[in-house]
Design a protein around this motif. Structure first.
Motif, mmCIF file in Angstrom:
data_model
loop_
_atom_site.group_PDB
_atom_site.id
_atom_site.type_symbol
_atom_site.label_atom_id
_atom_site.label_comp_id
_atom_site.label_asym_id
_atom_site.label_seq_id
_atom_site.Cartn_x
_atom_site.Cartn_y
_atom_site.Cartn_z
ATOM 1 N N VAL A 34 -24.505 -13.807 -8.654
ATOM 2 C CA VAL A 34 -24.852 -13.357 -10.002
ATOM 3 C C VAL A 34 -25.352 -11.907 -9.970
ATOM 4 C CG1 VAL A 34 -26.370 -13.730 -11.979
ATOM 5 C CG2 VAL A 34 -25.353 -15.691 -10.814
ATOM 6 N N MET A 35 -26.284 -11.612 -9.077
ATOM 7 C CA MET A 35 -26.834 -10.250 -9.027
ATOM 8 C C MET A 35 -25.736 -9.229 -8.714
ATOM 9 S SD MET A 35 -29.992 -10.284 -9.901
ATOM 10 C CE MET A 35 -30.638 -8.686 -9.453
ATOM 11 N N GLU A 36 -24.880 -9.570 -7.768
ATOM 12 C CA GLU A 36 -23.821 -8.628 -7.411
ATOM 13 C C GLU A 36 -22.786 -8.534 -8.529
ATOM 14 O OE1 GLU A 36 -24.062 -6.730 -4.293
ATOM 15 O OE2 GLU A 36 -25.989 -7.526 -4.943
ATOM 16 N N GLY A 37 -22.559 -9.650 -9.212
ATOM 17 C CA GLY A 37 -21.653 -9.625 -10.359
ATOM 18 C C GLY A 37 -22.196 -8.722 -11.460
ATOM 19 N N LEU A 38 -23.515 -8.790 -11.674
ATOM 20 C CA LEU A 38 -24.140 -7.925 -12.685
ATOM 21 C C LEU A 38 -23.998 -6.459 -12.297
ATOM 22 C CD1 LEU A 38 -27.431 -9.942 -13.384
ATOM 23 C CD2 LEU A 38 -25.451 -9.701 -14.921
ATOM 24 N N MET A 39 -24.183 -6.170 -11.020
ATOM 25 C CA MET A 39 -24.042 -4.780 -10.550
ATOM 26 C C MET A 39 -22.621 -4.276 -10.808
ATOM 27 S SD MET A 39 -26.769 -3.472 -9.310
ATOM 28 C CE MET A 39 -28.397 -4.207 -9.351
ATOM 29 N N ASP A 40 -21.655 -5.118 -10.471
ATOM 30 C CA ASP A 40 -20.261 -4.698 -10.666
ATOM 31 C C ASP A 40 -19.945 -4.483 -12.143
ATOM 32 O OD1 ASP A 40 -19.744 -4.688 -7.984
ATOM 33 O OD2 ASP A 40 -18.657 -6.595 -7.953
ATOM 34 N N ARG A 41 -20.442 -5.389 -12.963
ATOM 35 C CA ARG A 41 -20.187 -5.254 -14.408
ATOM 36 C C ARG A 41 -20.832 -3.991 -14.965
ATOM 37 N NH1 ARG A 41 -18.119 -9.566 -17.301
ATOM 38 N NH2 ARG A 41 -17.754 -7.895 -18.789
ATOM 39 N N ALA A 42 -22.091 -3.774 -14.579
ATOM 40 C CA ALA A 42 -22.806 -2.597 -15.087
ATOM 41 C C ALA A 42 -22.144 -1.320 -14.584
ATOM 42 C CB ALA A 42 -24.268 -2.654 -14.653
#
Ligand code: FES
Ligand code: FES
Lengths: 162, 789
Positions: B380-388
């Motif tokens: 989730v955290m890495e997914g958020l980073m990629d999205r942002a």
């Protein structure tokens, strides 16, 4: 349950006369009747390969073969590898390459590889990986297993009698 | 290969890639797993299991089964006095429910045991299963988490809404305001599928009542010998002393065996009732569908970022499908607590609030599969980073760099209330990113053959481990795990026996613990034998889970070894008539510094045992010591990168290459560390691309064999290169941090990141695992951003 039958089985060079129910698997014959518990049972449906033994030099799944089907055959199990006490080149390579953690899958991989190397003297690493994908290991991620088999294949090929 | 030094300077054993002493027996086939333990007269157990997911038991008729020759007994819940196991947390947000050993009144998942059959062979026991008949009135099952709202019948009456645990551990009144004023808010829902740990050896046990010792001896494949003892004693009304748990070789645990199953208790109960030995070995169908599962979770998150990509705050709503029961001893609070507490990982998040719930369903209970919620929170955290990064037009490595906790921030305290000890979070990221460049992955992405697309993923994360009592106490379990004690005894030949309450399931403790002790005693590791997995042989301990064994158990062994070294030096000093402070232990000898005088440790051991009259000023006889350790817990860290390829024709995914940077503090044995990393990654790849314990809407398991539950084979594994950083831990004598779970934790995040990179031309994101070919097909069918604009 039908009548039990008498079978003869040569296991690691020893001849046995055993009475088995027709539904008794070779894995159970080896493990329970002969006490050779090095052959492990991981799935009992032919996928994991933990139960792999050599039957007349061919790797087979001992969980998928009934004892009665093995009547008259010669079976080699993991206990038959280090016969004189010293680990074989393949067993030593497994340890060097950390090809085992819990060790549960190890006998199956050893027998699979022995059967394979006997008929495939100089496999490339891609072929070894493909062959090794016949069995499952949940611990190691397979790299050590593949490396150990490749190393032994090369070494045996160089040492072969010409 | 490492050879023993025969002379010269002392050998340092910690850090050597020593081949494992366990290996020889496993290679010979003489390792002894639970089902290999011989017993000439043991009866065999098999379980009658519910074919129905949810219902009320009207009747069970065992009489026809008893007619079968060879059937000794068929026991139901009443025969066991309706014994139960209850795993609970002593907190208001937790609803306490019991798990009956055999189903009583209700069945709550397909595979739940209704009765235990005892027969003279497993074959006959399985025949008898067929002869047991029963009537069950069915309810509509709760399979997905949202079903709970639709179904009138709750799984447990104590929890009408199906929520067994509802934690709001982290609140922040200003968070909403912060999010409202953030430059962007990434608002997403991530999901992960239900998994089974699938060790190659399933569960199993052999139980026998021994009158002479007034003891039930239970041989069992577990990671928690002492907790299994406590659970069996409680369930059967015995004193702790009356249960001896013996753990032989364990064929893989992965948290799946960090639990006490009802089957082991039922077998133990049967052995006690019948006063005959009984054994049971789980088959693969039972293991996959009727034991323990985990990981089915959903994260609804909102993360605020500044224009520069700096995190402003994070709100998370976490739901875990914890199955039908709360497992003993770690409870159904395990996944929700872990997810909420450790969510923020290696990132600085100024504001954080979360709610995390455990929701009951008609599926097997969840337990502690390797990584527990960390694979998801990192995903989730890495997914958020990629999205942002995508939304803000910032490079994916750069956005991580801007948010990562840095060396100067340690000791860092986050809004989750945890203080982080030093790690190499930014260094790991930079090294990993540099390795990606050096390995030419960008080039390889461009060189994909027609019909193939490639992408690169990166994931920076930490792995908290070795939780001591101070940390575990916060969970409020009735039994708080965490410390370990180690006992050392040197015998008359100078060999050392070490006992520990930790319990290896393949990690190689016999080797690594010996390396730690060897350095402190100046003897070779092959002189040190670890005994573990026997509650009569080891005093007490908390077993093996969460990267604790080498840190806490090994830490305790280090303390004990230091104390034994003092004794050896004192005896040597007396025998050599020198001061103990001048004696050092080197290469099997006690040597006087500066002089040539020495005495062999073997000689010291012999003197202490056989000629103790020569040693006049010793307070105690023999050479024995103990040590203990109880660190609060620590973070290892790492950064992974993956290069993946999608075959646009078949929609299959192949991981082509994989890079690891790992920092687990001091490395005791590099072979073992790398083995843990590789094996963990294999499980993580399985979780991301192949494995799912899926269920039909009526609660029938769809993955009951290795033909449908797809454990990765050698063919699915990429080459993995591993780089080490070493930030020592200051909480233990050894500097070691735990590291058994990192591979499993990092792989889902990094592969998902790589797939999203490969699919970046489409306006769609993958936010769940496992990713199936059908998912890929769906995404490939979407118009690319260029086509749609
Ligand atoms: S046990 Fe025979 S293949 Fe798995
Ligand atoms: S070493 Fe454990 S399954 Fe292969």
């Amino acid at each position: 349950m039908s009548e039990s039958r008498e079978i003869t089985l040569t296991v690691n060079g020893e001849r046995h006369l055993i009475v088995v129910e027709p539904r008794r698997t070779l894995a159970d014959v080896l493990r329970i009747d002969l006490g050779l518990t090095g052959t492990h049972v991981g799935c009992e449906h032919g996928i994991c390969g933990a139960c792999t033994v050599l039957m007349d030099d061919e790797p087979v799944r001992a969980c998928l073969i009934f004892g009665v089907q093995a009547d008259g055959s010669s079976v080699r199990t993991v206990e038959g590898l280090a016969v004189k006490g010293e680990l074989t080149d393949l067993q030593q390579a497994f340890s060097r390459h950390h090809a085992l953690q819990c060790g549960f899958c190890t006998p199956g991989f050893l027998m699979l590889a022995e059967g394979y190397l006997a008929t495939t003297p100089a496999p490339d690493p891609v072929a070894v990986r493909e062959m090794a994908s016949a069995n499952l290991c949940r611990c190691t991620g397979y790299q050590g297993i593949v490396d150990a088999i490749v190393e032994v294949a090369e070494h045996r090929f160089r040492q072969r009698p010409i | 290969m490492v050879t023993l030094p025969t002379s010269g300077e002392s050998q340092q054993w910690v850090g050597q890639p020593l081949q494992r002493r366990e290996d020889a027996r496993f290679l010979r086939g003489t390792g002894r797993y639970t089902d290999d333990v011989p017993h000439a007269f043991a009866l065999h157990a098999a379980f009658v299991r519910s074919p129905i997911a949810f219902g009320v038991i009207r009747s069970i008729d065992v009489r026809p089964a008893l007619e079968i020759p060879g059937v000794i007994a068929v026991l139901t819940s009443a025969d066991l006095g309706h014994a139960t196991l209850t795993g609970f947390l002593d907190r208001d947000e937790f609803i306490k429910t019991a798990m009956p050993i055999l189903a009583n009144e209700r069945v709550r998942f397909v595979g739940e045991p209704l009765a235990i059959v005892i027969a003279t062979s497993r074959y006959i026991a399985e025949d008898a299963i067929e002869a047991v008949s029963y009537e069950i009135d069915e309810f509509d099952p709760i399979v997905a988490m949202d079903d709970a709202q639709r179904t009138p019948q709750p799984i447990h009456d104590e929890a009408p809404d199906g929520v067994l645990v509802d934690l709001r551990m982290f609140n922040d009144d200003e968070l909403e305001e912060v999010l409202a004023t953030s430059h962007v808010v990434v608002d997403e829902t991530f999901r992960s599928g239900r998994l089974q740990a699938a060790p190659m050896e399933g569960r199993g046990c052999l139980a026998e009542w021994i009158d002479r010792d007034d003891q039930l001896v239970v041989t069992v494949s577990t990671q928690l010998p002492h907790q299994v003892r406590t659970g069996i004693a409680q369930a059967l009304g015995l004193a702790e002393r009356q249960v001896r748990v013996i753990v032989p070789d364990v064929g893989g645990g992965f948290g799946f065996k960090a639990v006490l199953g009802r089957e082991e208790v039922a077998v133990a109960a049967a052995a006690r009732i019948l006063r005959r030995p009984v054994r049971w070995a789980e088959d693969r169908l039972e293991s996959l569908t009727a034991s323990f599962q985990g990981r089915e979770q959903e994260y609804t998150v909102r993360a605020g970022f500044t224009e520069d990509g700096v995190l402003t705050g994070l709100a998370a709503d976490i739901r875990c499908n914890i199955g039908a029961y709360s497992a003993f001893p770690f409870t159904c609070g395990l996944e929700p607590i872990m997810a909420a507490t450790e969510f923020l990982g290696v990132y600085k998040v100024p504001r954080y609030a979360s709610r995390s719930r455990g929701i009951a369903s008609n599926k097997p209970p969840s337990n502690a599969y390797r990584g527990v919620s960390r694979p998801q929170i990192v995903m989730v955290m890495e997914g958020l980073m990629d999205r942002a990064a995508d939304r803000l037009g910032i490079d994916r490595v750069e956005i991580r760099r801007r948010n990562t906790i840095r060396a100067e921030d340690f000791p860092y305290s986050g809004p989750n209330g945890i203080t982080y000890e030093p790690g190499s979070y930014l260094e790991a990221l930079e090294l990993c990113a540099a390795q990606v460049e050096a390995a030419g992955w960008r080039q390889r992405c461009e060189e994909a053959a027609p019909g193939f697309i490639r992408g690169i993923g990166i994931a920076n994360f930490s792995e908290r481990n070795a939780y001591g009592t101070a940390t575990m106490g916060l969970r409020r379990m009735p039994m708080t795990p965490g410390f370990e004690v180690a006992h050392l005894a040197m015998d008359a030949s100078g060999d050392v026996t070490l006992t520990s309450g930790t319990c290896s399931a393949g990690q190689g403790h016999e080797t690594t613990f010996a390396q730690i002790v060897a350095d402190r005693l100046g003897i070779a590791p092959d002189r040190i034998q670890l005994r573990q997995g026997d509650t009569d042989l080891t005093s007490f301990g908390w077993g093996t889970f969460a990267g604790r064994s080498l840190v806490i158990g090994g830490g305790a062994a280090a303390v004990a070894a230091r104390r034994l070294a003092v004794q050896l030096r004192e005896v040597a000093a007396q025998l050599l008539s020198v001061d103990a402070d001048d004696v050092e232990l080197v290469n099997g000898h006690a040597r006087v510094r500066g002089t040539g005088a020495s005495i062999s440790i073997d000689e010291i051991a012999k003197t202490v045992h056989f000629r103790s009259h020569l040693l006049t000023d010793r307070e105690e006889y023999l050479l024995e010591s103990h040590g203990s350790a109880d660190p609060s817990g620590m973070f290892s860290n790492g950064c992974h990168a993956a290069l993946v390829e999608i075959d646009a024709g078949t929609c299959a995914v192949q991981v082509l290459d994989y890079l690891v940077v790992e920092d687990c503090g001091v490395i005791v044995n590099p072979l073992v560390v790398d083995g843990q990393v590789r094996g963990g990654i294999a499980q993580g790849i399985g979780a991301t691309l192949y494995e799912e314990a899926s269920y039909s809407p009526d609660g029938q398991p769809l993955a009951g064999s290795f033909m449908s539950y797809l454990v990765p084979t050698a063919a699915e594994m990429p080459p993995i290169s591993i780089h080490h950083l070493e930030t020592p831990c200051y909480q233990t004598e050894t500097g070691v941090k735990g590291m058994g779970e990192a591979g499993t934790i990092g792989a889902p995040a990094v592969i998902l990141s790589a797939l999203n990179d490969a699919l970046r031309s489409r306006d769609a994101w993958l936010e769940h695992v496992p990713v199936t070919p059908a998912d890929i097909q769906r995404l490939l069918a979407l118009p690319t951003k260029m086509e749609s604009s």
